[in-house]
Design an enzyme around this catalytic site. Structure first.
Site, PDB file in Angstrom:
ATOM      1  N   LYS A  52      47.373  40.723  27.744  1.00 48.36           N
ATOM      2  CA  LYS A  52      46.374  41.779  27.948  1.00 48.36           C
ATOM      3  C   LYS A  52      45.533  41.955  26.680  1.00 48.36           C
ATOM      4  CE  LYS A  52      49.150  44.023  31.459  1.00 48.36           C
ATOM      5  NZ  LYS A  52      50.192  44.985  31.835  1.00 48.36           N
ATOM      6  N   GLN A  96      53.126  50.356  29.621  1.00 54.82           N
ATOM      7  CA  GLN A  96      53.739  49.171  30.217  1.00 54.82           C
ATOM      8  C   GLN A  96      55.094  49.529  30.833  1.00 54.82           C
ATOM      9  OE1 GLN A  96      52.286  46.001  30.364  1.00 54.82           O
ATOM     10  NE2 GLN A  96      54.032  45.485  31.674  1.00 54.82           N
ATOM     11  N   ASP A 119      45.676  51.654  35.037  1.00 56.45           N
ATOM     12  CA  ASP A 119      46.651  50.977  35.897  1.00 56.45           C
ATOM     13  C   ASP A 119      46.595  51.523  37.324  1.00 56.45           C
ATOM     14  OD1 ASP A 119      48.174  48.825  35.304  1.00 56.45           O
ATOM     15  OD2 ASP A 119      49.903  49.931  34.522  1.00 56.45           O
TER      16      ASP A 119
END
Ligand code: NAP
Length: 306
Positions: A52, A96, A119
Site C-alpha cells: 500500500k 490494518q 476502507d
C-alpha cells in the site's frame, strides 16, 4: 476459451486515471495523505501495508505508517485514531486488520471519521452502501465491480450468487451487485445444498477462504466467476491434487515452499466458465487500486473539488 478477467490490466487503468487527479490536487491544494495503522507483527499485514505504501509513492500520495506494538490497547488505538481524525492533511485512515486479539477492532474502526474511512468499513459507510448513498466503498468489493464493468460483463438482470457473508467482502459485494440491478443470493456455511444454489448463478462470487472448494459441480456452463479467495497451500500433496500434478506449480512449490490458490478449482472453472478472474492476477491487484481511489476521492472532497 473463457474470457480472463485481468485484474492487473484494470488496476493499471485505474491507477493511470488517478495520476492526473493526484497531480491536480498537488498543484492546487496539496498531495493526498493516507495514514496506515499497523499494530503488532502479522506477516501478511506487513506485506499488504508495504504494498500500500509503495502504491502511494508511485502515485504521489503522501503516506505515513504508525506501528504500535502487539501489546497496544483499544484505548491507545482510539487515541491514535482521534489524532489522525483531527489532522487536516490526513485524508484517509486505514487501520490494518486483523488487530491484536485484546483490541476491540469494531470500536477502533467505528472511531475513524467516516469521511476519512478509506476502507469503507465504518458503520456509517456500510449504511451509505446499503442506502445507495455516496461514501467510500469497501476496497475489494469495489474492485470486483470495476473488474466486471471494465470487462463488459452484464450485471443488470443477472442472477448473482455470493458465497461468503463477511463484512469486508461478502456483504458489501452483494449490495454493490444489488445496486447494479442483479438478483442477488447470499450464501454462507449454513446454506443447504450450496452447489445447487451456485448452479443458478450467472455471476458467482466466491469469498470463502477455502482452497479450491468451488468445483465443477457448483458451476453452470457459461457462468462468470469472481474468485476472491487467497489461500496459501503449504502441503505438497494438496498442491499436486488441486493442480493435477502440474509440473509448473510443483516447481513453484519446491522453489517458494507454498503456492497460492483461490476458492475455485482452477481447472474446473477454466472448463466451465465463460469468464473468470484467475488467482493470482484477478481480484487481488484491485484492492490496493481502490484504496488509492478512495484516498484521492477523500482528498478531493477535502479540497472542495467534488
Ligand atoms: P471470512 O471473514 O473468513 O468469511 C468467510 C465466509 O465464507 C463466511 O461468511 C463463511 O460463512 C463462509 N464459508 C466458510 N466456509 C464455508 C462453506 N464450507 N460453505 C459456504 N460458506 C462458507 O473471509 P473473508 O475475509 O470474506 O475472505 C474470504 C477470502 O477472500 C479469503 O481467502 C481471503 O484471503 C480472501 N480475500 C481476498 C482479498 C483480496 O484482496 N483479493 C481481500 C479480502 C479477502 P459463515 O459466515 O457462516 O461462517
Amino acid at each position: 476459451m473463457p474470457q480472463i478477467l485481468d485484474g492487473n490490466r484494470v488496476r493499471d487503468q485505474i491507477l493511470s486515471e488517478l495520476k492526473p487527479r493526484v497531480a491536480a490536487l498537488a498543484a492546487h491544494f496539496r498531495p493526498p495523505g493516507l495514514a496506515v495503522v499497523l499494530a503488532g507483527h502479522d506477516a501478511g499485514s506487513e506485506i499488504y501495508v508495504r504494498n500500500k505504501v509503495r502504491a502511494c509513492q508511485d502515485l504521489g500520495i503522501r503516506s505515513e505508517t504508525l506501528t504500535p506494538p502487539d501489546s497496544v490497547t483499544t484505548e491507545e488505538l482510539l487515541g491514535m485514531v482521534a489524532e489522525l481524525n483531527a489532522r487536516p492533511e490526513v485524508d484517509g485512515i486505514l487501520v490494518q486488520l486483523p488487530l491484536p486479539r485484546q483490541v476491540e477492532a469494531k470500536r477502533v474502526v467505528a472511531a475513524i471519521a467516516p469521511a476519512k474511512d478509506v476502507d469503507g468499513l465504518h458503520p456509517c459507510n456500510i449504511g451509505n452502501l446499503v442506502a445507495g448513498m455516496p461514501g467510500p466503498r469497501a476496497c475489494t468489493p469495489a474492485g470486483i465491480l470495476e473488474l466486471l464493468k471494465r470487462h463488459g460483463i452484464r450485471i443488470a438482470g443477472q442472477r448473482a450468487v455470493v458465497v461468503g457473508r463477511s463484512d469486508i467482502v461478502g456483504k458489501p459485494v452483494a449490495f454493490l451487485l444489488l445496486h447494479e440491478h442483479a438478483t442477488v443470493t447470499m450464501c454462507h456455511s449454513r446454506t443447504t445444498d450450496l452447489a445447487a444454489v451456485c448452479r443458478q448463478a450467472d455471476i458467482l462470487v466466491a469469498a470463502i477462504g477455502r482452497a479450491a472448494m468451488i468445483t465443477g459441480e457448483y458451476l453452470t456452463p457459461g457462468v462468470t466467476v469472481i474468485d476472491v479467495g487467497m489461500n496459501r497451500l503449504n502441503d505438497r500433496g494438496e498442491v499436486a491434487r488441486i493442480f493435477r500434478n502440474s509440473p509448473q506449480k510443483l516447481a513453484a512449490f519446491e522453489k517458494n515452499g507454498s503456492v497460492l490458490v483461490g476458492d475455485v478449482d482452477p481447472f474446473d472453472v477454466a472448463e466451465k466458465a465463460a469468464a473468470y478472474s484467475p488467482v493470482p492476477g484477478g481480484v487481488g491487484p484491485l484492492t490496493i487500486a481502490m484504496l488509492m481511489a478512495n484516498t484521492v476521492a477523500a482528498a478531493e472532497r477535502g479540497a472542495g473539488a467534488c
